[in-house]
Design a protein around this motif. Sequence first.
Motif, PDB file in Angstrom:
ATOM      1  N   ARG A  63      13.441   1.607   3.890  1.00  0.00           N
ATOM      2  CA  ARG A  63      12.743   2.089   2.698  1.00  0.00           C
ATOM      3  C   ARG A  63      13.664   2.978   1.848  1.00  0.00           C
ATOM      4  NH1 ARG A  63       9.710  -0.282   0.071  1.00  0.00           N
ATOM      5  NH2 ARG A  63      10.920   0.432  -1.639  1.00  0.00           N
ATOM      6  N   ARG A  64      14.415   3.875   2.504  1.00  0.00           N
ATOM      7  CA  ARG A  64      15.352   4.733   1.773  1.00  0.00           C
ATOM      8  C   ARG A  64      16.412   3.890   1.058  1.00  0.00           C
ATOM      9  NH1 ARG A  64      15.869   7.515   6.524  1.00  0.00           N
ATOM     10  NH2 ARG A  64      18.112   7.171   6.548  1.00  0.00           N
ATOM     11  N   LEU A  65      16.903   2.856   1.746  1.00  0.00           N
ATOM     12  CA  LEU A  65      17.884   1.959   1.137  1.00  0.00           C
ATOM     13  C   LEU A  65      17.300   1.240  -0.081  1.00  0.00           C
ATOM     14  CD1 LEU A  65      19.717   0.353   4.177  1.00  0.00           C
ATOM     15  CD2 LEU A  65      20.800   1.413   2.192  1.00  0.00           C
ATOM     16  N   LEU A  66      16.092   0.724   0.059  1.00  0.00           N
ATOM     17  CA  LEU A  66      15.457   0.022  -1.058  1.00  0.00           C
ATOM     18  C   LEU A  66      15.217   0.964  -2.237  1.00  0.00           C
ATOM     19  CD1 LEU A  66      12.961  -2.303   0.831  1.00  0.00           C
ATOM     20  CD2 LEU A  66      15.020  -2.996  -0.414  1.00  0.00           C
ATOM     21  N   ASP A  67      14.789   2.192  -1.948  1.00  0.00           N
ATOM     22  CA  ASP A  67      14.556   3.167  -3.021  1.00  0.00           C
ATOM     23  C   ASP A  67      15.861   3.526  -3.728  1.00  0.00           C
ATOM     24  OD1 ASP A  67      11.858   3.161  -2.402  1.00  0.00           O
ATOM     25  OD2 ASP A  67      11.916   5.069  -1.306  1.00  0.00           O
ATOM     26  N   ALA A  68      16.906   3.787  -2.959  1.00  0.00           N
ATOM     27  CA  ALA A  68      18.200   4.135  -3.551  1.00  0.00           C
ATOM     28  C   ALA A  68      18.767   2.944  -4.327  1.00  0.00           C
ATOM     29  CB  ALA A  68      19.183   4.571  -2.458  1.00  0.00           C
ATOM     30  N   ALA A  69      18.622   1.758  -3.782  1.00  0.00           N
ATOM     31  CA  ALA A  69      19.131   0.562  -4.462  1.00  0.00           C
ATOM     32  C   ALA A  69      18.339   0.281  -5.732  1.00  0.00           C
ATOM     33  CB  ALA A  69      19.087  -0.637  -3.516  1.00  0.00           C
ATOM     34  N   THR A  70      17.034   0.497  -5.702  1.00  0.00           N
ATOM     35  CA  THR A  70      16.225   0.312  -6.909  1.00  0.00           C
ATOM     36  C   THR A  70      16.760   1.181  -8.037  1.00  0.00           C
ATOM     37  OG1 THR A  70      14.213  -0.285  -5.701  1.00  0.00           O
ATOM     38  CG2 THR A  70      13.921   0.618  -7.913  1.00  0.00           C
ATOM     39  N   TYR A  79      21.612  -4.245   7.458  1.00  0.00           N
ATOM     40  CA  TYR A  79      20.233  -4.504   7.016  1.00  0.00           C
ATOM     41  C   TYR A  79      20.146  -5.677   6.044  1.00  0.00           C
ATOM     42  CZ  TYR A  79      17.984  -0.373   9.027  1.00  0.00           C
ATOM     43  OH  TYR A  79      17.465   0.545   9.890  1.00  0.00           O
ATOM     44  N   PHE A  80      21.095  -5.763   5.109  1.00  0.00           N
ATOM     45  CA  PHE A  80      20.930  -6.711   4.004  1.00  0.00           C
ATOM     46  C   PHE A  80      22.036  -7.740   3.855  1.00  0.00           C
ATOM     47  CE2 PHE A  80      18.442  -2.963   2.901  1.00  0.00           C
ATOM     48  CZ  PHE A  80      17.207  -3.554   2.719  1.00  0.00           C
ATOM     49  N   GLY A  81      23.159  -7.588   4.511  1.00  0.00           N
ATOM     50  CA  GLY A  81      24.236  -8.566   4.436  1.00  0.00           C
ATOM     51  C   GLY A  81      25.225  -8.305   3.326  1.00  0.00           C
ATOM     52  N   ASP A  82      24.771  -8.314   2.076  1.00  0.00           N
ATOM     53  CA  ASP A  82      25.656  -8.046   0.948  1.00  0.00           C
ATOM     54  C   ASP A  82      24.852  -7.479  -0.215  1.00  0.00           C
ATOM     55  OD1 ASP A  82      24.421 -10.221  -0.339  1.00  0.00           O
ATOM     56  OD2 ASP A  82      26.052 -11.585   0.100  1.00  0.00           O
ATOM     57  N   LYS A  83      25.553  -7.133  -1.283  1.00  0.00           N
ATOM     58  CA  LYS A  83      24.909  -6.483  -2.424  1.00  0.00           C
ATOM     59  C   LYS A  83      23.890  -7.402  -3.093  1.00  0.00           C
ATOM     60  CE  LYS A  83      27.214  -5.324  -6.270  1.00  0.00           C
ATOM     61  NZ  LYS A  83      27.997  -4.573  -7.288  1.00  0.00           N
ATOM     62  N   LEU A  84      24.193  -8.684  -3.225  1.00  0.00           N
ATOM     63  CA  LEU A  84      23.262  -9.602  -3.867  1.00  0.00           C
ATOM     64  C   LEU A  84      21.994  -9.778  -3.033  1.00  0.00           C
ATOM     65  CD1 LEU A  84      22.951 -11.172  -6.446  1.00  0.00           C
ATOM     66  CD2 LEU A  84      23.999 -13.140  -5.328  1.00  0.00           C
ATOM     67  N   ALA A  85      22.142  -9.820  -1.721  1.00  0.00           N
ATOM     68  CA  ALA A  85      20.958  -9.907  -0.853  1.00  0.00           C
ATOM     69  C   ALA A  85      20.132  -8.618  -0.950  1.00  0.00           C
ATOM     70  CB  ALA A  85      21.379 -10.162   0.590  1.00  0.00           C
ATOM     71  N   LEU A  86      20.795  -7.484  -1.078  1.00  0.00           N
ATOM     72  CA  LEU A  86      20.086  -6.220  -1.277  1.00  0.00           C
ATOM     73  C   LEU A  86      19.321  -6.257  -2.592  1.00  0.00           C
ATOM     74  CD1 LEU A  86      19.393  -3.268  -0.603  1.00  0.00           C
ATOM     75  CD2 LEU A  86      21.619  -2.618  -1.570  1.00  0.00           C
ATOM     76  N   PHE A  87      19.965  -6.746  -3.654  1.00  0.00           N
ATOM     77  CA  PHE A  87      19.263  -6.880  -4.934  1.00  0.00           C
ATOM     78  C   PHE A  87      18.035  -7.775  -4.766  1.00  0.00           C
ATOM     79  CE2 PHE A  87      18.250  -9.217  -8.778  1.00  0.00           C
ATOM     80  CZ  PHE A  87      17.961  -8.165  -9.638  1.00  0.00           C
TER      81      PHE A  87
END
Length: 190
Positions: free
Chosen positions: A11-18, A48-56
């Motif tokens: 959740r912290r990662l998703l919030d920071a990435a958002t 958690y996400f693999g790469d930046k595009l997957a995080l996006f």
Amino acid sequence: MSPAKADATRRRLLDAATADFAAHGIAGARVDRISAAAGINKAQLYAYFGDKLALFGAVFRSHADAMVDAVPFTAEDLPGYAVGLYDASVRRPELVRLAMWARLEGVSTDDRVTDTSASAAKLRAIGEAQRGGFVTASIDPQDVLGLVISMALTWSSVGLSGAATEDATPAEHARRREALASVVLRAFLV
């Protein structure tokens, strides 16, 4: 790591990435900045996400799902749907910004939305409403939906008119909601 701790980290990662993607776009977002803001190291982000595009993709999906869940759809009430989208975009401007960056950078968001069946269901409902004589049949259901969404986002951060924010007065929001509902009603309902 316990499941609860892993969920909190995610959740912290998703919030920071958002925040980073919305402010800087996909190309401009930095994994170092996102990791630091989330209080983790880059290796965890990649785990958690693999790469930046997957995080996006995960960020976009979470906001798209929240918007779909927040705004109920009824083809016979396209004005209500448009007003609901307007309100949701004021409360959650991140999705509009994320979609804008994706479009500007040539990244398709179609495969980043988990519930494509929701769009298909809306298109079917519009087609049924057209056959039932509630919605104008002279416009393809996909175009009806696209135009309603575009109208609802007229005052969003990517619209060409002044952006509607939560700071706008209640009278401004009421005026925009009324205008939006009136135009959608006249444009699409029979």
